[in-house]
Design an enzyme around this catalytic site. Sequence first.
Site, PDB file in Angstrom:
ATOM      1  N   LYS A  38       0.848  -1.195   0.000  1.00 37.53           N
ATOM      2  CA  LYS A  38       0.000   0.000   0.000  1.00 37.53           C
ATOM      3  C   LYS A  38       0.882   1.242   0.000  1.00 37.53           C
ATOM      4  CE  LYS A  38      -1.581  -1.778   3.724  1.00 37.53           C
ATOM      5  NZ  LYS A  38      -2.282  -2.154   4.977  1.00 37.53           N
ATOM      6  N   THR A  60      -6.913   9.086   8.699  1.00 36.60           N
ATOM      7  CA  THR A  60      -6.604   7.859   7.960  1.00 36.60           C
ATOM      8  C   THR A  60      -6.542   6.649   8.891  1.00 36.60           C
ATOM      9  OG1 THR A  60      -4.235   8.234   8.245  1.00 36.60           O
ATOM     10  CG2 THR A  60      -5.244   9.134   6.246  1.00 36.60           C
ATOM     11  N   GLY A 106      -7.175   3.414  10.554  1.00 41.43           N
ATOM     12  CA  GLY A 106      -7.976   2.242  10.194  1.00 41.43           C
ATOM     13  C   GLY A 106      -8.078   1.952   8.710  1.00 41.43           C
ATOM     14  N   THR A 107      -7.354   2.703   7.886  1.00 40.65           N
ATOM     15  CA  THR A 107      -7.457   2.447   6.440  1.00 40.65           C
ATOM     16  C   THR A 107      -6.914   1.061   6.080  1.00 40.65           C
ATOM     17  OG1 THR A 107      -5.450   3.759   6.259  1.00 40.65           O
ATOM     18  CG2 THR A 107      -7.484   4.799   5.522  1.00 40.65           C
ATOM     19  N   GLY A 108      -5.832   0.645   6.770  1.00 41.66           N
ATOM     20  CA  GLY A 108      -5.247  -0.665   6.462  1.00 41.66           C
ATOM     21  C   GLY A 108      -6.188  -1.798   6.835  1.00 41.66           C
ATOM     22  N   CYS A 109      -6.787  -1.691   8.031  1.00 43.65           N
ATOM     23  CA  CYS A 109      -7.749  -2.715   8.485  1.00 43.65           C
ATOM     24  C   CYS A 109      -8.932  -2.767   7.520  1.00 43.65           C
ATOM     25  CB  CYS A 109      -8.289  -2.369   9.872  1.00 43.65           C
ATOM     26  SG  CYS A 109      -7.023  -2.109  11.111  1.00 43.65           S
TER      27      CYS A 109
END
Length: 266
Positions: free
Chosen positions: A169, A202, A204-207
């Site tokens: 990412k 941003t 929590g974007t990965g989760c």
Amino acid sequence: MSIPRVLVIAGSDSGGGAGIQADIKTITMLGGHASTAITAITAQNTVGVQAVHGVPTAMVMAQIDAVAGDIGIDAVKIGMIGSAETALAVAAWLESTRDVPVIFDPVMVATSGGKLADPETVAAFSRLMAIATLVTPNLPELAALAGPGDSDAITARLAARHGCAVLVKGGHDEGAIVTDTLVTPAGEVVRWQHGRVETRHTHGTGCTLASAIAVALAAGIDLPGAIEQARAYVRAALLAAPGLGAGSGPIGHALGGVPAAAMGED
Ligand code: PLP
């Protein structure tokens, strides 16, 4: 087909932006059923992680067994794993079942900078990568897992070494365009690009991305299609962030919410 069932193995974020809370909201919004095995409880808000309480490995495995033995699982999403012992127990369970897609988000630090994995836990990540369909590191996580070097080269090496696809990412990179890069174990490369959404919210974007991919795979969508759909959801949620907290706040999982008219109000 029945509702896509995703088992999430991850930590709780009291602030509601990341972790299990982000996973449940994402999977629900995208039409799936989220069941959960909670690995750790974090006391956390938009500015930092104040405390972490690990759930004993036996209790994590009891949650997994309870779900697997009754509700059923079409895909597994792994986030904050909590401890090396839990990572190894989950890996052993996955090795013995091996029948559904597994998305592993190798969570190491919170967006605020708080540590969410110790060095022994990170060392155990290789067992989870070996069983994963897809691993979704951000750039700092890629460097920690694969060492220094050209991003494409180290990603290809990581994918080949563990026999899993790797989605790197690009959100932590600089610049107006964000590039996400998928490398398969065979070395095929697919890239996605979009304009950066300028926001500090941003958390929590990965989760969210990993859970959105998991629910799409659980519904039978192929990997590039699942990533495409998941990126679109994260982008829409970034644009709908409610602006909570003094730091990196949650994104807008409900995408602005249900209009009052739809709830039968005037
Ligand atoms: N899991 C938990 C429990 C967390 O608290 C966090 C971040 O705070 C993460 C995972 C990873 O968050 P992100 O999606 O922002 O990388």
